[in-house]
Structure formats: structure tokens, C-alpha cells
Design a protein around this motif. Sequence first.
Motif, PDB file in Angstrom:
ATOM      1  N   ALA A 106       0.831  -1.208   0.000  1.00  0.00           N
ATOM      2  CA  ALA A 106       0.000   0.000   0.000  1.00  0.00           C
ATOM      3  C   ALA A 106       0.864   1.257   0.000  1.00  0.00           C
ATOM      4  CB  ALA A 106      -0.909  -0.020   1.225  1.00  0.00           C
ATOM      5  N   LEU A 107       0.452   2.216  -0.792  1.00  0.00           N
ATOM      6  CA  LEU A 107       1.182   3.483  -0.881  1.00  0.00           C
ATOM      7  C   LEU A 107       0.297   4.627  -0.413  1.00  0.00           C
ATOM      8  CD1 LEU A 107       2.629   2.945  -4.479  1.00  0.00           C
ATOM      9  CD2 LEU A 107       3.736   2.414  -2.313  1.00  0.00           C
ATOM     10  N   GLU A 108       0.939   5.647   0.103  1.00  0.00           N
ATOM     11  CA  GLU A 108       0.250   6.896   0.434  1.00  0.00           C
ATOM     12  C   GLU A 108       0.633   7.924  -0.634  1.00  0.00           C
ATOM     13  OE1 GLU A 108      -1.818   6.885   2.882  1.00  0.00           O
ATOM     14  OE2 GLU A 108      -1.173   4.965   3.725  1.00  0.00           O
ATOM     15  N   ARG A 109      -0.116   9.015  -0.618  1.00  0.00           N
ATOM     16  CA  ARG A 109       0.176  10.050  -1.612  1.00  0.00           C
ATOM     17  C   ARG A 109       1.637  10.500  -1.525  1.00  0.00           C
ATOM     18  NH1 ARG A 109      -2.716  13.657  -4.889  1.00  0.00           N
ATOM     19  NH2 ARG A 109      -1.367  15.387  -5.444  1.00  0.00           N
ATOM     20  N   ARG A 110       2.153  10.634  -0.303  1.00  0.00           N
ATOM     21  CA  ARG A 110       3.531  11.104  -0.160  1.00  0.00           C
ATOM     22  C   ARG A 110       4.543  10.094  -0.732  1.00  0.00           C
ATOM     23  NH1 ARG A 110       1.992   9.670   4.970  1.00  0.00           N
ATOM     24  NH2 ARG A 110       3.292   8.141   6.023  1.00  0.00           N
ATOM     25  N   ASP A 111       4.165   8.817  -0.752  1.00  0.00           N
ATOM     26  CA  ASP A 111       5.048   7.810  -1.360  1.00  0.00           C
ATOM     27  C   ASP A 111       5.108   8.007  -2.873  1.00  0.00           C
ATOM     28  OD1 ASP A 111       5.547   6.441   1.096  1.00  0.00           O
ATOM     29  OD2 ASP A 111       3.611   5.439   0.901  1.00  0.00           O
ATOM     30  N   VAL A 112       3.956   8.300  -3.453  1.00  0.00           N
ATOM     31  CA  VAL A 112       3.905   8.533  -4.905  1.00  0.00           C
ATOM     32  C   VAL A 112       4.669   9.817  -5.235  1.00  0.00           C
ATOM     33  CG1 VAL A 112       2.418   8.696  -6.935  1.00  0.00           C
ATOM     34  CG2 VAL A 112       1.641   7.404  -4.935  1.00  0.00           C
ATOM     35  N   GLU A 113       4.521  10.822  -4.389  1.00  0.00           N
ATOM     36  CA  GLU A 113       5.269  12.079  -4.594  1.00  0.00           C
ATOM     37  C   GLU A 113       6.772  11.827  -4.537  1.00  0.00           C
ATOM     38  OE1 GLU A 113       1.871  15.056  -2.695  1.00  0.00           O
ATOM     39  OE2 GLU A 113       3.544  14.393  -1.426  1.00  0.00           O
ATOM     40  N   ARG A 114       7.197  10.995  -3.595  1.00  0.00           N
ATOM     41  CA  ARG A 114       8.624  10.686  -3.463  1.00  0.00           C
ATOM     42  C   ARG A 114       9.139   9.957  -4.712  1.00  0.00           C
ATOM     43  NH1 ARG A 114       8.328   7.485   0.561  1.00  0.00           N
ATOM     44  NH2 ARG A 114       8.341   8.959   2.267  1.00  0.00           N
ATOM     45  N   LEU A 115       8.321   9.039  -5.223  1.00  0.00           N
ATOM     46  CA  LEU A 115       8.717   8.318  -6.442  1.00  0.00           C
ATOM     47  C   LEU A 115       8.801   9.280  -7.622  1.00  0.00           C
ATOM     48  CD1 LEU A 115       6.574   5.049  -6.088  1.00  0.00           C
ATOM     49  CD2 LEU A 115       9.075   5.235  -5.970  1.00  0.00           C
ATOM     50  N   ALA A 116       7.850  10.178  -7.701  1.00  0.00           N
ATOM     51  CA  ALA A 116       7.854  11.166  -8.791  1.00  0.00           C
ATOM     52  C   ALA A 116       9.138  12.000  -8.739  1.00  0.00           C
ATOM     53  CB  ALA A 116       6.618  12.064  -8.688  1.00  0.00           C
ATOM     54  N   ARG A 117       9.499  12.450  -7.532  1.00  0.00           N
ATOM     55  CA  ARG A 117      10.736  13.234  -7.369  1.00  0.00           C
ATOM     56  C   ARG A 117      11.959  12.397  -7.743  1.00  0.00           C
ATOM     57  NH1 ARG A 117       8.525  14.992  -2.652  1.00  0.00           N
ATOM     58  NH2 ARG A 117       9.809  13.609  -1.373  1.00  0.00           N
ATOM     59  N   HIS A 118      11.974  11.169  -7.285  1.00  0.00           N
ATOM     60  CA  HIS A 118      13.126  10.283  -7.522  1.00  0.00           C
ATOM     61  C   HIS A 118      13.365  10.085  -9.018  1.00  0.00           C
ATOM     62  CE1 HIS A 118      15.953   7.046  -6.608  1.00  0.00           C
ATOM     63  NE2 HIS A 118      15.356   6.314  -7.522  1.00  0.00           N
ATOM     64  N   PHE A 119      12.286   9.920  -9.770  1.00  0.00           N
ATOM     65  CA  PHE A 119      12.428   9.667 -11.211  1.00  0.00           C
ATOM     66  C   PHE A 119      12.266  10.937 -12.042  1.00  0.00           C
ATOM     67  CE2 PHE A 119      11.399   5.415  -9.580  1.00  0.00           C
ATOM     68  CZ  PHE A 119      12.390   4.662 -10.211  1.00  0.00           C
ATOM     69  N   ALA A 120      12.173  12.073 -11.371  1.00  0.00           N
ATOM     70  CA  ALA A 120      12.010  13.372 -12.035  1.00  0.00           C
ATOM     71  C   ALA A 120      10.835  13.338 -13.016  1.00  0.00           C
ATOM     72  CB  ALA A 120      13.305  13.778 -12.736  1.00  0.00           C
ATOM     73  N   LEU A 121       9.705  12.841 -12.510  1.00  0.00           N
ATOM     74  CA  LEU A 121       8.496  12.744 -13.327  1.00  0.00           C
ATOM     75  C   LEU A 121       7.399  13.614 -12.716  1.00  0.00           C
ATOM     76  CD1 LEU A 121       8.289   8.858 -13.820  1.00  0.00           C
ATOM     77  CD2 LEU A 121       8.835  10.548 -15.584  1.00  0.00           C
ATOM     78  N   PRO A 122       6.467  14.106 -13.543  1.00  0.00           N
ATOM     79  CA  PRO A 122       5.297  14.770 -12.961  1.00  0.00           C
ATOM     80  C   PRO A 122       4.504  13.772 -12.118  1.00  0.00           C
ATOM     81  CG  PRO A 122       5.417  15.108 -15.338  1.00  0.00           C
ATOM     82  CD  PRO A 122       6.452  14.079 -14.999  1.00  0.00           C
ATOM     83  N   TYR A 123       3.820  14.275 -11.102  1.00  0.00           N
ATOM     84  CA  TYR A 123       3.094  13.397 -10.182  1.00  0.00           C
ATOM     85  C   TYR A 123       2.144  12.452 -10.928  1.00  0.00           C
ATOM     86  CZ  TYR A 123      -0.031  11.689  -6.625  1.00  0.00           C
ATOM     87  OH  TYR A 123      -0.767  10.846  -5.831  1.00  0.00           O
TER      88      TYR A 123
END
Length: 119
Positions: A18-35
Motif C-alpha cells: 500500500a502506498l500513500e500520496r507522499r510515497d507517490v510524490e517521493r517516487l515522482a521526485r526520484h524519477f524526475a516525473l510529474p506526479y
Amino acid sequence: MYSCKKCPGYCCSYPLIALERRDVERLARHFALPYDVAERKFTRTAWGRKWTMRRKADKHYGRICQFFDTEKRCCTIYKARPSVCRSFPGEGRCGYYDFLMFERRAQNDPAFVALTNHS
Ligand code: SF4
Ligand code: SF4
């Protein structure tokens, strides 16, 4: 008490990560992708949760987290891993690791990957 480096990654093979919104945000930052791109690419809605981790095929468990290196048996996004991965297994012991070591001793095989289903 346990060493993830010697483990084939039981906890990464959970059907529900299970992921939270902040986990998805962290992944987006890590891969330099839009949310919204990260959300589409890395998550899916399942198990009554808006965000769960996408998975991929694995020779031992059938399916495993998409970010797991199935040859080296480790996380490829360790610094950006979700909260649930950071908090598992908590203080002290890991039950999976105890199980693994018990079976490796019983089989006298230091590379044995113990599973509960042998079909
Ligand atoms: S199951 Fe336990 S020992 Fe194995 S990778 Fe997960 S936390 Fe580490
Ligand atoms: S993000 Fe990393 S630690 Fe978490 S389940 Fe996936 S491979 Fe395992």
C-alpha cells in the motif's frame, strides 16, 4: 537479528504494498516525473486502496514489487522506497528471515529459497 542482504525478498512479494500520496510524490521526485505520470506508471488501484504498488513476474514468488531487482534480490529505489517498506519489519526480528535460516539449516543449503507452496 536479520540481514536483508541474505534474503530473497519475502516482504517485497506481498500482493498488497500500500502506498500513500507522499510515497507517490517521493517516487515522482526520484524519477524526475510529474506526479500524474508517476501515479500512472508505478501504482494501481486495488484492494480497496487508491494506490498500490505495481508488480512484475518473479521466479520464486510468482509476482514481486516492480522495483525489486530479481537477479540481485534487492530494492532498486532504496532511498525512495515507500513508508511501508521503511517501517517493516520493525524492531528486532524478521519472521521471514527466521523461517529462511531455519530452512537453510534444515536443507543444509545456504542458498535455499524456502517457500510455503511447492506446487
Ligand atoms: S523479509 Fe525480512 S529479511 Fe527479508 S528483505 Fe524483508 S525485512 Fe529483510
Ligand atoms: S519499494 Fe523496494 S523495499 Fe519496497 S517492496 Fe519494492 S523492492 Fe521492496
